[in-house]
Design an enzyme around this catalytic site. Structure first.
Site, PDB file in Angstrom:
ATOM      1  N   CYS A 186       0.757  -1.051   0.080  1.00  0.00           N
ATOM      2  CA  CYS A 186       0.048  -0.182  -0.252  1.00  0.00           C
ATOM      3  C   CYS A 186       0.985   1.352  -0.157  1.00  0.00           C
ATOM      4  CB  CYS A 186      -1.118  -0.089   1.067  1.00  0.00           C
ATOM      5  SG  CYS A 186      -2.314   1.028   0.846  1.00  0.00           S
TER       6      CYS A 186
ATOM      7  N   ASP B  80      -3.665   1.392  10.066  1.00  0.00           N
ATOM      8  CA  ASP B  80      -4.727   2.360  10.023  1.00  0.00           C
ATOM      9  C   ASP B  80      -5.150   2.300  11.398  1.00  0.00           C
ATOM     10  OD1 ASP B  80      -4.658   1.663   6.920  1.00  0.00           O
ATOM     11  OD2 ASP B  80      -5.904   3.045   7.232  1.00  0.00           O
TER      12      ASP B  80
HETATM   13  P1  RI2 Z   1      -0.269   6.533   6.504  1.00  0.00           P
HETATM   14  C1  RI2 Z   1      -3.796   3.581   4.125  1.00  0.00           C
HETATM   15  O1  RI2 Z   1      -5.343   3.375   3.874  1.00  0.00           O
HETATM   16  C2  RI2 Z   1      -3.169   2.365   3.889  1.00  0.00           C
HETATM   17  O2  RI2 Z   1      -3.864   1.072   4.780  1.00  0.00           O
HETATM   18  C3  RI2 Z   1      -1.863   2.666   4.770  1.00  0.00           C
HETATM   19  O3  RI2 Z   1      -1.175   1.663   5.125  1.00  0.00           O
HETATM   20  C4  RI2 Z   1      -2.400   3.352   5.962  1.00  0.00           C
HETATM   21  O4  RI2 Z   1      -3.690   4.131   5.454  1.00  0.00           O
HETATM   22  C5  RI2 Z   1      -1.800   4.187   6.716  1.00  0.00           C
HETATM   23  O5  RI2 Z   1      -1.219   5.428   5.868  1.00  0.00           O
HETATM   24  P2  RI2 Z   1      -5.969   4.051   2.702  1.00  0.00           P
HETATM   25  O6  RI2 Z   1      -6.591   5.379   3.021  1.00  0.00           O
HETATM   26  O7  RI2 Z   1      -0.994   7.351   7.541  1.00  0.00           O
HETATM   27  O8  RI2 Z   1      -5.350   3.944   1.635  1.00  0.00           O
HETATM   28  O9  RI2 Z   1       0.940   5.952   6.867  1.00  0.00           O
HETATM   29  O10 RI2 Z   1      -7.343   2.899   2.712  1.00  0.00           O
HETATM   30  O11 RI2 Z   1       0.176   7.665   5.365  1.00  0.00           O
END
Ligand code: RI2
Length: 321
Positions: free
Chosen positions: A125, A194
């Site tokens: 991700c 998350d």
């Molecule tokens: P940071 C994201 O979720 C991903 O799952 C990623 O690993 C997590 O949030 C943390 O992101 P999505 O919004 O706060 O893409 O480290 O569903 O940037």
């Protein structure tokens, strides 16, 4: 930005990533407070509660969102006048955004220490804070290589490879199902979160638990980078983190889906990696084994963050009280 606009962008994932969502929500609450024409503290409270509820209803999984909202909303608690209440919100929101940015920097500094010269890293991700660790290690002169997954259905891997490419890091881009084929080439898995539960389970983008499972099988360490405001106090009460299930059309276009009446497309956005699959969680307070998640919640976040109901009853603040 007005609250409804921020909320829409979060829902549509134009604003995404647990940390960015939290900061955007704090900023939206601050802007809402500043533009309010409420004449009484009561009406100001009502307006702000409505704004908080709109933001909270956007996406259910990233705990950073309710934690940020509750920390900011706690700024109203002791206010007698509208002006005091506004100032309380603005101060808390600014504090949250600044401390969140500092947290990412500190985690990068701590996390990079766990990345060795010559390491090949796998990430899944697009996590701002996980990438910050990788980029910090690269800037320290460590020679590293990264395997980044595609991340169906929203393809956040494309953002990741762009960031890594721009940082000048040698990167391999693979489909999600190729993780196990490459895991024996990997020295360390680095992902974001998350939410982190009280027992150290990590909720992150769907597929993270498969990556971690493959890593454990191949004896590769798994490091999670997560700010303390991604830890979930409510899980001490046994509450489970709600896993967002998004529209099936993200996976299969509606025109095709409607020709297949017996097929239901399932699209959970997150999964749960048990604590046993995680070696280390790096927070801005230091690196901990996942089993110490309880301590982070108790000592740094505080039980009374407001996650327990009325957003106005929380004490908030990254250090809790
Ligand atoms: P940071 C994201 O979720 C991903 O799952 C990623 O690993 C997590 O949030 C943390 O992101 P999505 O919004 O706060 O893409 O480290 O569903 O940037």
């Amino acid at each position: 930005m007005i609250v409804s606009e921020t909320a829409d962008k979060i829902k549509r994932m134009e604003i995404r990533g647990a940390g960015r969502i939290a900061r955007a929500a704090a900023e939206a609450l601050r802007d809402n407070a500043l533009s309010s024409r409420a004449a009484t503290t009561e009406s100001f409270r009502m307006e702000m509660t409505q704004a908080a509820d709109t933001l909270l209803a956007t996406r259910p999984t990233a705990v950073s969102l309710p934690n940020a909202v509750h920390m900011v909303m706690a700024g109203i608690k002791k206010a007698f006048t509208v002006e005091e209440a506004k100032a309380g919100i603005v101060t808390r929101a600014d504090e949250f955004v600044t401390s969140s940015q500092h947290a990412v920097e500190r985690i990068a500094a701590f996390g990079s220490r766990h990345i060795r010269d010559g390491d090949t890293i796998m990430t899944h991700c697009n996590s701002e804070v996980a990438l910050a660790c990788i980029i910090a290690a690269h800037r320290e002169g460590k020679e590293i290589e990264v395997f980044a997954t595609e991340v169906r259905p929203r393809n956040q891997g494309l953002i990741t490879i762009k960031t890594l490419n721009d940082a000048g890091i040698k990167t391999n881009f693979i489909v999600d199902s190729a993780v196990r084929s490459f895991i024996s080439d990997i020295d360390l898995v680095v992902v974001g979160a998350d939410a982190v539960t009280v027992n150290g389970a990590v909720v992150n983008k769907i597929g993270t638990s498969q990556v971690a499972h493959a890593a454990v099988e191949a004896r590769v360490n798994v490091m999670v980078a997560a700010e303390t405001y991604k830890f979930a106090p409510r899980t001490i009460l046994g509450e489970l983190i709600k896993i967002e299930e998004r529209a099936g059309s993200e996976v299969l276009p509606d025109e095709i889906a409607k020709t297949l009446p017996n097929v239901t497309v399932r699209n959970p956005a997150f999964d749960v990696t048990p604590a046993e699959y995680v070696d280390l969680i790096v927070t801005e307070k230091g690196a901990i084994p996942p089993q110490m998640a309880y301590v982070i919640i108790r000592d740094y976040l505080g039980w009374e963050i407001g996650e327990f109901g009325d957003p106005l009853s929380g004490t908030g603040g990254l250090n809790g009280s």
